[in-house]
Design an enzyme around this catalytic site. Structure first.
Site, PDB file in Angstrom:
ATOM      1  CB  THR A  28      -0.901  -0.021   1.252  1.00  0.00           C
ATOM      2  OG1 THR A  28      -1.794  -1.128   1.142  1.00  0.00           O
ATOM      3  CG2 THR A  28      -1.725   1.258   1.382  1.00  0.00           C
ATOM      4  N   GLY A  29       0.388   2.304  -0.648  1.00  0.00           N
ATOM      5  CA  GLY A  29       1.135   3.569  -0.666  1.00  0.00           C
ATOM      6  C   GLY A  29       1.439   3.980  -2.091  1.00  0.00           C
ATOM      7  CB  SER A  30       2.749   7.151  -3.445  1.00  0.00           C
ATOM      8  OG  SER A  30       3.929   7.235  -2.675  1.00  0.00           O
ATOM      9  CB  THR A  31       6.520   3.216  -3.610  1.00  0.00           C
ATOM     10  OG1 THR A  31       6.842   4.441  -2.945  1.00  0.00           O
ATOM     11  CG2 THR A  31       7.687   2.801  -4.476  1.00  0.00           C
ATOM     12  CB  ALA A  85       9.633   0.969   3.727  1.00  0.00           C
ATOM     13  N   GLY A  99       0.939   5.134   5.569  1.00  0.00           N
ATOM     14  CA  GLY A  99      -0.337   5.100   4.850  1.00  0.00           C
ATOM     15  C   GLY A  99      -1.432   4.398   5.637  1.00  0.00           C
ATOM     16  CD  GLU A 105       1.512  -1.471   4.511  1.00  0.00           C
ATOM     17  OE1 GLU A 105       1.416  -0.778   3.491  1.00  0.00           O
ATOM     18  OE2 GLU A 105       2.021  -1.031   5.561  1.00  0.00           O
ATOM     19  CE  LYS A 123       9.473   7.273   1.433  1.00  0.00           C
ATOM     20  NZ  LYS A 123       8.520   6.274   1.033  1.00  0.00           N
TER      21      LYS A 123
HETATM   22  C1  5RP Z   1       1.469   2.202   4.166  1.00  0.00           C
HETATM   23  C2  5RP Z   1       2.933   2.063   4.160  1.00  0.00           C
HETATM   24  C3  5RP Z   1       3.656   2.551   2.951  1.00  0.00           C
HETATM   25  O1  5RP Z   1       4.354   1.500   2.403  1.00  0.00           O
HETATM   26  C4  5RP Z   1       4.587   3.633   3.357  1.00  0.00           C
HETATM   27  O2  5RP Z   1       3.835   4.643   4.003  1.00  0.00           O
HETATM   28  C5  5RP Z   1       5.329   4.198   2.151  1.00  0.00           C
HETATM   29  O3  5RP Z   1       4.433   4.884   1.341  1.00  0.00           O
HETATM   30  P1  5RP Z   1       4.903   5.646   0.052  1.00  0.00           P
HETATM   31  O4  5RP Z   1       5.314   4.619  -0.939  1.00  0.00           O
HETATM   32  O5  5RP Z   1       3.670   6.419  -0.374  1.00  0.00           O
HETATM   33  O6  5RP Z   1       6.022   6.565   0.444  1.00  0.00           O
HETATM   34  O7  5RP Z   1       3.550   1.569   5.068  1.00  0.00           O
HETATM   35  O8  5RP Z   1       0.932   1.779   5.384  1.00  0.00           O
END
Ligand code: 5RP
Length: 232
Positions: A28-31, A85, A99, A105, A123
């Site tokens: 989950t998340g933008s990546t 992450a 997120g 997760e 990161k």
């Molecule tokens: C969601 C997460 C995401 O993996 C983490 O927040 C990274 O998100 P992004 O890819 O948007 O930076 O742990 O619970």
């Protein structure tokens, strides 16, 4: 290159690990969103995989991409999970949950033979803790749990403010599991194992965002190219 281009490059590299017939965990998340989008392209091209999403948002995206979905109850052992992450160190310890999807997760990562983290290079940290540590808690008894969490953090030798995460309407943010999140602004986590152990003793803590010993590899996209850690 902007962060989004880097995230997509990391996702594309992780996609090369996917093989026909695999059972996948989708982060989950933008990546992770880039990974799901690229996986959708491959599925429409004939790749046959089955996937377990780690959030309702990822479920909706994967469904729209035409990716075949299943539950972890149907497939309790997965081949590969790909997820983002909020922070990772070179030992592949992570902070996740920015997120809000940390509970699913972590369950999905723990059920996977391999967990690959995808991220842009920002990161990667020497020491975890700059990103506030998400701690998912039951709404019942919130104040008692908050105090017990503060004590657990102190026992583990850390300190910092605990903030109840808010949604856009100023009400508490509610996770897919119906819980709240306390974000612990610790600055640095000297002893992640001790902190994870201390948090695990607190009734009311459903899960926390320290992912220790779960990731098997990472793909980090930087301006200078892709960097991999662990087994990728
Ligand atoms: C969601 C997460 C995401 O993996 C983490 O927040 C990274 O998100 P992004 O890819 O948007 O930076 O742990 O619970």
């Amino acid at each position: 290159m902007n962060a989004d281009t880097l995230k997509r490059a990391a996702a594309a590299r992780a996609l090369t690990l996917v093989e026909d017939g695999m059972k996948l965990g989708l982060g989950t998340g933008s990546t992770a969103k880039h990974f799901v989008s690229l996986l959708g392209d491959r599925v429409r091209g004939g790749l046959d995989v089955i996937a377990v999403p780690t959030s309702e948002a990822t479920r909706a995206q994967a469904q729209a991409e035409g990716i075949r979905l299943a539950t972890l109850d149907e497939f309790p052992e997965l081949d590969l999970t790909v997820d983002g992450a909020d922070e990772l160190n070179d030992a592949l310890d992570l902070v996740k949950g920015g997120g809000g999807a940390l509970l699913r997760e972590k369950i999905v990562a723990a059920a996977s033979r391999r967990m690959i983290v995808i991220a842009d290079g920002s990161k990667r940290v020497a020491r975890l803790g700059r990103f506030p540590l998400p701690i998912e808690v039951a709404p019942f008894g919130l104040e008692a749990t908050r105090r017990a969490v503060a004590r657990a953090i102190a026992v583990a030798g850390a300190s910092g403010e605990l903030r109840l995460r808010s949604a856009t309407d100023n009400a508490p943010y509610v996770t897919d599991g119906g819980h709240f999140i306390l974000d612990a602004h610790l600055g640095t986590i000297e002893a992640p194992d001790a902190l994870a152990a201390a948090l695990a003793t607190v009734p009311g803590v459903v899960e926390h965002g320290l992912f220790l010993g779960l990731a098997t590899g990472a793909v980090l996209a930087t301006e200078d190219g892709l960097v991999t850690l662990g087994d990728v």
